[in-house]
Design a protein around this motif. Structure first.
Motif, mmCIF file in Angstrom:
data_model
loop_
_atom_site.group_PDB
_atom_site.id
_atom_site.type_symbol
_atom_site.label_atom_id
_atom_site.label_comp_id
_atom_site.label_asym_id
_atom_site.label_seq_id
_atom_site.Cartn_x
_atom_site.Cartn_y
_atom_site.Cartn_z
ATOM 1 N N GLU A 25 27.897 51.232 41.478
ATOM 2 C CA GLU A 25 28.918 50.897 42.465
ATOM 3 C C GLU A 25 28.655 49.486 42.976
ATOM 4 N N ALA A 26 29.723 48.757 43.283
ATOM 5 C CA ALA A 26 29.581 47.383 43.762
ATOM 6 C C ALA A 26 30.643 47.106 44.815
ATOM 7 N N SER A 27 30.284 46.277 45.794
ATOM 8 C CA SER A 27 31.203 45.917 46.875
ATOM 9 C C SER A 27 31.030 44.459 47.239
ATOM 10 N N LEU A 28 32.097 43.877 47.754
ATOM 11 C CA LEU A 28 32.031 42.527 48.289
ATOM 12 C C LEU A 28 33.188 42.299 49.239
ATOM 13 N N ASP A 36 52.737 34.663 50.147
ATOM 14 C CA ASP A 36 53.480 33.984 51.208
ATOM 15 C C ASP A 36 52.650 32.941 51.951
ATOM 16 N N GLY A 37 51.401 32.747 51.506
ATOM 17 C CA GLY A 37 50.546 31.726 52.093
ATOM 18 C C GLY A 37 49.617 32.218 53.184
ATOM 19 N N THR A 38 49.818 33.430 53.664
ATOM 20 C CA THR A 38 48.925 33.954 54.690
ATOM 21 C C THR A 38 47.601 34.353 54.056
ATOM 22 N N GLY A 39 46.560 34.257 54.846
ATOM 23 C CA GLY A 39 45.242 34.616 54.352
ATOM 24 C C GLY A 39 44.727 35.866 55.022
ATOM 25 N N LEU A 40 43.846 36.554 54.337
ATOM 26 C CA LEU A 40 43.201 37.730 54.909
ATOM 27 C C LEU A 40 41.845 37.917 54.266
ATOM 28 N N TRP A 41 40.988 38.638 54.978
ATOM 29 C CA TRP A 41 39.688 39.020 54.417
ATOM 30 C C TRP A 41 39.829 40.402 53.820
ATOM 31 N N THR A 42 39.297 40.576 52.635
ATOM 32 C CA THR A 42 39.425 41.828 51.901
ATOM 33 C C THR A 42 38.055 42.332 51.479
ATOM 34 N N ARG A 43 37.846 43.641 51.669
ATOM 35 C CA ARG A 43 36.657 44.286 51.126
ATOM 36 C C ARG A 43 37.087 44.986 49.850
ATOM 37 N N VAL A 44 36.349 44.736 48.782
ATOM 38 C CA VAL A 44 36.650 45.337 47.487
ATOM 39 C C VAL A 44 35.470 46.209 47.093
ATOM 40 N N ASP A 45 35.753 47.452 46.763
ATOM 41 C CA ASP A 45 34.736 48.386 46.277
ATOM 42 C C ASP A 45 35.092 48.761 44.843
ATOM 43 N N PHE A 46 34.115 48.663 43.972
ATOM 44 C CA PHE A 46 34.268 49.073 42.575
ATOM 45 C C PHE A 46 33.417 50.311 42.341
ATOM 46 N N MET A 47 34.032 51.365 41.793
ATOM 47 C CA MET A 47 33.321 52.611 41.527
ATOM 48 C C MET A 47 33.547 53.031 40.077
ATOM 49 N N PRO A 48 32.474 53.155 39.313
ATOM 50 C CA PRO A 48 32.637 53.581 37.919
ATOM 51 C C PRO A 48 33.029 55.064 37.857
#
Length: 85
Positions: A25-28, A36-48
């Protein structure tokens, strides 16, 4: 993945995606800019996801908007710095 999120985001995601395809498993968290040009912070989780034989069938990726959380952490850090100075 690069077709959906763009090449620049894929550069950050690729090592974590490869880690998931290796069975871990990995996250960042990373900043993303929307169409549309707006920005955001995203958490991404990868699960095999494994087959019955234990082999990696696919990797499931989940994306969470953590912009509000990041803003609160930044505000806390700024206030703490003012108190300490």
């Amino acid at each position: 993945v690069s077709d959906v999120l763009g090449t620049s985001a894929y550069v950050y995601l690729q090592p974590h995606l490869e880690e998931a395809f290796d069975g871990h498993e990995a996250s960042l968290e990373l900043p993303l800019k929307l169409a549309d040009g707006t920005g955001l912070w995203t958490r991404v989780d990868f699960m095999p996801e494994r087959s019955g034989a234990g082999q990696i069938k696919t990797v499931v990726a989940t994306f969470f908007d953590v912009s509000d959380f990041r803003a609160k952490v930044l505000l806390y850090e700024e206030r703490s710095a003012k108190i300490e100075s």
